[in-house]
Enzyme design. Sequence first.
Site, PDB file in Angstrom:
ATOM      1  N   HIS A 214     -11.084  19.341 -12.394  1.00  0.00           N
ATOM      2  CA  HIS A 214     -10.741  19.665 -13.776  1.00  0.00           C
ATOM      3  C   HIS A 214     -10.154  18.444 -14.484  1.00  0.00           C
ATOM      4  O   HIS A 214     -10.594  18.054 -15.566  1.00  0.00           O
ATOM      5  CB  HIS A 214      -9.688  20.787 -13.826  1.00  0.00           C
ATOM      6  CG  HIS A 214     -10.154  22.106 -13.312  1.00  0.00           C
ATOM      7  ND1 HIS A 214     -10.411  22.321 -11.978  1.00  0.00           N
ATOM      8  CD2 HIS A 214     -10.394  23.284 -13.948  1.00  0.00           C
ATOM      9  CE1 HIS A 214     -10.787  23.585 -11.820  1.00  0.00           C
ATOM     10  NE2 HIS A 214     -10.791  24.190 -12.999  1.00  0.00           N
ATOM     11  N   HIS A 254      -3.328  24.056  -7.724  1.00  0.00           N
ATOM     12  CA  HIS A 254      -3.457  22.709  -7.168  1.00  0.00           C
ATOM     13  C   HIS A 254      -2.072  22.205  -6.809  1.00  0.00           C
ATOM     14  O   HIS A 254      -1.075  22.577  -7.436  1.00  0.00           O
ATOM     15  CB  HIS A 254      -4.097  21.739  -8.170  1.00  0.00           C
ATOM     16  CG  HIS A 254      -5.592  21.710  -8.123  1.00  0.00           C
ATOM     17  ND1 HIS A 254      -6.305  21.256  -7.042  1.00  0.00           N
ATOM     18  CD2 HIS A 254      -6.511  22.065  -9.055  1.00  0.00           C
ATOM     19  CE1 HIS A 254      -7.592  21.334  -7.292  1.00  0.00           C
ATOM     20  NE2 HIS A 254      -7.750  21.837  -8.510  1.00  0.00           N
ATOM     21  N   ASP A 258      -3.004  16.580  -5.931  1.00  0.00           N
ATOM     22  CA  ASP A 258      -4.382  16.803  -6.378  1.00  0.00           C
ATOM     23  C   ASP A 258      -4.567  16.376  -7.832  1.00  0.00           C
ATOM     24  O   ASP A 258      -5.579  15.766  -8.195  1.00  0.00           O
ATOM     25  CB  ASP A 258      -4.767  18.279  -6.247  1.00  0.00           C
ATOM     26  CG  ASP A 258      -4.531  18.822  -4.854  1.00  0.00           C
ATOM     27  OD1 ASP A 258      -4.617  18.037  -3.900  1.00  0.00           O
ATOM     28  OD2 ASP A 258      -4.247  20.027  -4.725  1.00  0.00           O
TER      29      ASP A 258
END
Length: 294
Positions: A214, A254, A258
């Site tokens: 993302h 996450h 990350d």
Amino acid sequence: MNGATATPRLRSARDRKSKPPPPRPTNAHLPNGANLLNGAVPRPRDSPDMTQKRSSSTANDICCRLGNAHFLKWRARDVLGVLRYHPVPCAFAASVLFFMAVEYTLRMIPPMAPPFDLGFVATTTLHQLLAARPALNTILAGLNTVFVGMQTTYILWTWLIEGRPRSTIAALFMFTSRGILGYATQLPLPEGFLGSGADFPVGNVSFFLFYSGHVAASVIASLDMKRMQRWELAYTFDALNVLQVIRLLTTRGHYTIDLAVGVGAGILFDSLAGKYEDGKKTAGNYVKAQNMVI
């Protein structure tokens, strides 16, 4: 007189040319199997005196280099100038010393304990808020999916409509690397994960935690917008990316690592895609030049 002296000289030159060349020595006549035909020259063995001279010369060279070391030429004003003109490296140096102290005094997390994540600690209140309001969590998850669609649309638009494939190449590099690393080290799902069927990947299916695609895709899109001087759109994507990071930490979707690596991955693979394009352009120009020569 001139004619008498010239004849013997000519004859002597002819005699020298007619003489066969002396035989060249073979390997059998040379020490250590040296071959003069290949240009190798036999190297005489060093005597003890020569070895001692070489070692002393090497020691003198090292001492000379140490005597001319760069830091020996520093003065007080030079040290103060480093702090004045290079504050960022100085801050990094201080942070290295700080985290060295932290690393050597910190207790390790036990094997059966959940991992410690500073981002989870900072978003504890928001996590409790979303856990108590599942509908709000679903709405935010849906908005996050819309933002992922915006990233994908822009990245494909730059290639299919504008004919600039750099962002698409960067995204392909990034997601391939994410798949390899995510599969190589599969992190456990964080405790308290607030999943939603409206979140991307849609359907509340499994996904790789490391690293955040993302965030990386959003960075790739934003970098392209800045190259094209689409500043308002780029700043909008950056703001939405920050909100996306906060939501992912809040839902425990996450780990902090990350998300941080996702930012770095977006910058890295955008740069690699640019180098790939430059290499292809250079190779294309070379082929065109060769065709013109031919």
